[in-house]
Design an enzyme around this catalytic site. Structure first.
Site, PDB file in Angstrom:
ATOM      1  N   ARG A   1     -24.697 -88.795  17.284  1.00  0.00           N
ATOM      2  CA  ARG A   1     -23.984 -87.699  17.948  1.00  0.00           C
ATOM      3  C   ARG A   1     -23.674 -88.133  19.376  1.00  0.00           C
ATOM      4  O   ARG A   1     -24.498 -87.993  20.269  1.00  0.00           O
ATOM      5  CB  ARG A   1     -24.836 -86.430  17.924  1.00  0.00           C
ATOM      6  CG  ARG A   1     -24.046 -85.153  18.201  1.00  0.00           C
ATOM      7  CD  ARG A   1     -24.942 -83.943  18.051  1.00  0.00           C
ATOM      8  NE  ARG A   1     -25.385 -83.747  16.704  1.00  0.00           N
ATOM      9  CZ  ARG A   1     -24.695 -83.112  15.754  1.00  0.00           C
ATOM     10  NH1 ARG A   1     -23.518 -82.608  16.038  1.00  0.00           N
ATOM     11  NH2 ARG A   1     -25.185 -82.975  14.545  1.00  0.00           N
TER      12      ARG A   1
ATOM     13  N   SER B   1     -15.173 -85.289   6.876  1.00  0.00           N
ATOM     14  CA  SER B   1     -14.939 -83.889   6.545  1.00  0.00           C
ATOM     15  C   SER B   1     -13.462 -83.730   6.250  1.00  0.00           C
ATOM     16  O   SER B   1     -12.622 -84.052   7.102  1.00  0.00           O
ATOM     17  CB  SER B   1     -15.357 -82.997   7.722  1.00  0.00           C
ATOM     18  OG  SER B   1     -15.335 -81.636   7.360  1.00  0.00           O
TER      19      SER B   1
ATOM     20  N   GLU C   1     -23.381 -86.471   7.280  1.00  0.00           N
ATOM     21  CA  GLU C   1     -21.921 -86.374   7.202  1.00  0.00           C
ATOM     22  C   GLU C   1     -21.253 -87.597   7.828  1.00  0.00           C
ATOM     23  O   GLU C   1     -21.614 -88.030   8.921  1.00  0.00           O
ATOM     24  CB  GLU C   1     -21.445 -85.120   7.937  1.00  0.00           C
ATOM     25  CG  GLU C   1     -19.934 -84.973   7.966  1.00  0.00           C
ATOM     26  CD  GLU C   1     -19.444 -84.015   9.040  1.00  0.00           C
ATOM     27  OE1 GLU C   1     -18.275 -84.137   9.428  1.00  0.00           O
ATOM     28  OE2 GLU C   1     -20.241 -83.177   9.506  1.00  0.00           O
TER      29      GLU C   1
ATOM     30  N   ARG D   1     -16.138 -85.618  22.674  1.00  0.00           N
ATOM     31  CA  ARG D   1     -16.663 -84.273  22.436  1.00  0.00           C
ATOM     32  C   ARG D   1     -17.837 -84.002  23.374  1.00  0.00           C
ATOM     33  O   ARG D   1     -18.733 -84.835  23.532  1.00  0.00           O
ATOM     34  CB  ARG D   1     -17.121 -84.106  20.983  1.00  0.00           C
ATOM     35  CG  ARG D   1     -15.958 -84.200  19.996  1.00  0.00           C
ATOM     36  CD  ARG D   1     -16.360 -83.915  18.583  1.00  0.00           C
ATOM     37  NE  ARG D   1     -15.239 -84.168  17.683  1.00  0.00           N
ATOM     38  CZ  ARG D   1     -15.317 -84.170  16.361  1.00  0.00           C
ATOM     39  NH1 ARG D   1     -16.488 -83.923  15.779  1.00  0.00           N
ATOM     40  NH2 ARG D   1     -14.255 -84.414  15.621  1.00  0.00           N
TER      41      ARG D   1
ATOM     42  N   ARG E   1     -20.328 -93.815  12.490  1.00  0.00           N
ATOM     43  CA  ARG E   1     -21.282 -93.473  11.433  1.00  0.00           C
ATOM     44  C   ARG E   1     -21.210 -94.459  10.271  1.00  0.00           C
ATOM     45  O   ARG E   1     -22.213 -94.710   9.603  1.00  0.00           O
ATOM     46  CB  ARG E   1     -21.057 -92.038  10.973  1.00  0.00           C
ATOM     47  CG  ARG E   1     -21.418 -91.037  12.066  1.00  0.00           C
ATOM     48  CD  ARG E   1     -21.622 -89.633  11.559  1.00  0.00           C
ATOM     49  NE  ARG E   1     -22.126 -88.775  12.634  1.00  0.00           N
ATOM     50  CZ  ARG E   1     -22.601 -87.557  12.466  1.00  0.00           C
ATOM     51  NH1 ARG E   1     -22.653 -87.034  11.241  1.00  0.00           N
ATOM     52  NH2 ARG E   1     -23.053 -86.850  13.484  1.00  0.00           N
TER      53      ARG E   1
END
Length: 436
Positions: free
Chosen positions: A285, A360, A357, A270, A399
């Site tokens: 991130r 999701s 988070e 990403r 994560r």
């Protein structure tokens, strides 16, 4: 993508869904575009029908030896033939404008989704305390760098910012987490493991709604050259949701085949174009990270129950790792573009003293299916209808690594290996800190 027929039938409901998303009503403009499309198509069809009818009259005139009339009719047929490409092009252009407008509109939320402008409108659904919530501790990058097993400087030399090099037992721990999750989902939760391509075509990214709206968040790979004319672009997948969901693109399934459940462990890429200045330290991130993805393909009647089932499957990962977490129902202003309803699982990070988070889980209804032309044939009734699609993280491996490091850290700088990972760590029970 939305169905223009449904918008025409219930424009008020469509606009109310957009209002909950913070958008202005769009049904009048969309219906006007559809009217223009219909008019252009009708004009092209009428001209073709007139041309066909005149061609028959030419034959009749010639049979009656009325050459003057035959010549006049043939001239009219020729004129209509010359006009046909422009009429067809106008119809195609009207359809393109409508489809572009529809493709840019997010999914409308389910009725039970809380209305809110941003993450502050999210609502807690449930929580799990696990082994307890440490209220303080070092952050993962402090632990990893001190142990000499996490190197951001080396990664920056190789690739720039937002990359990391993991070494030794920490690299093994990340690998163990991914294998543990895959085994859990395939043996206990009924998902079929898939090893998908990491490079995909434009239409595949369009199918799951990464394109065109989120083009800046993606990494593109051009074959052999930076010249776009060198060949078709391939996109590095931002998540395995993209290839897994598109496994049913342009397909007509039998209802008895559904639900389909897929899982994959892949690298994800990403650009994080909108994340400047956010989470610049550590692994939270990254441009490249590893994730286990869950995807389900269902009938409309199955999708709500499948959403809850997918959430439980993702939660099981954290429960077996004994990590404290909470589940949040995202409000309308915080949901993803393609989602009808989303649950976020947020794991506790004592280094930040907050929840972040880690998964999701979203139900998209037929929104992606229409973009992919993915349909099924019901047992009862005629015709075919779009499938429903769901996707979720099961979970983000990087994560999870962060959460294990921070929740299982010891005062001496070591990290205890969770018991669920013991079979994957070759008997290693602790990842040691620096030797004194």
């Amino acid at each position: 993508m939305h169905d223009i027929r449904a918008i025409r039938e219930t424009p008020q409901a469509f606009d109310e869904g957009l209002r909950k998303r913070g958008l202005e009503p769009l049904s009048p403009a969309l219906i006007a575009l559809d009217d223009a499309r219909k008019a252009a198509v009708s004009a092209a069809q009428a001209a073709q029908e007139r041309r066909n009818a005149l061609s028959k009259e030419v034959g009749a005139a010639k049979k009656a030896k009325d050459e003057a009339r035959a010549q006049a009719l043939m001239a009219e047929v020729a004129r209509l033939k010359d006009e046909a490409p422009a009429l067809d092009a106008a119809a195609d252009e009207a359809g393109r404008r409508l489809n572009e407008a529809l493709a840019a509109i997010p999914n409308t939320p389910k009725a039970d989704v809380p209305v809110g402008a941003d993450e502050h409108g999210n609502v807690e659904y449930r929580r799990f305390e696990g082994r307890g919530r440490p209220e303080s501790g070092r952050q993962h990058f402090e632990i990893g760098e001190a142990a000499g097993l996490m190197d951001f400087e080396a990664a920056a030399k190789l690739s720039g910012s937002r990359f990391v090099v993991l070494k030794g037992h920490l690299a093994r721990l990340e690998r163990a987490l991914g294998q543990f999750m895959l085994d859990l989902h395939t043996t206990e939760h009924g998902y079929t493991e898939v090893a998908p391509p990491l490079l995909v075509r434009d239409e595949v990214m369009f199918g799951t709604a990464q394109l065109p709206k989120f083009r800046e968040d993606q990494f593109a790979a051009l074959p052999g050259s930076l010249d776009p004319q060198a060949g078709p672009t391939r996109w590095l997948i931002p998540t395995a949701e993209v290839p897994l969901t598109n496994l049913v693109r342009e397909a007509i399934l039998a209802e008895d085949e559904l639900p389909l459940r897929f899982t994959a462990l892949t690298p994800c890429f990403r650009a994080e174009a909108g994340a400047a200045g956010r989470d610049t330290r550590g692994m939270l991130r990254q441009h490249q990270f590893t994730k286990v993805e869950l995807v389900s393909i269902t009938t409309p009647e199955q999708s709500a129950e499948e959403h809850e089932r997918m959430l439980v499957s993702a939660e099981a990962v954290l429960k077996k790792l004994d990590l404290p977490y909470r589940v949040m129902t995202l409000c309308t202003g915080d949901m993803g573009f393609a989602s009808q309803k989303t649950y976020d699982i947020e794991v506790w990070l004592p280094g930040q003293q907050t929840y972040r988070e880690i998964s999701s889980c979203s139900v998209c209804g037929d929104f992606q299916a229409r973009r992919m032309e993915a349909r099924f044939r019901p047992r009862e009734g005629k015709g075919v209808v779009p499938v429903h699609t769901l996707n979720g993280s099961g979970v983000a491996v990087g994560r999870a690594l962060i959460a294990v490091m921070e929740n299982y850290q010891n005062p001496d700088g070591s990290v205890t290996v969770p018991s669920a990972l013991a079979p994957y760590m070759g008997g290693l029970t602790r990842i040691e800190g620096p030797k004194s």
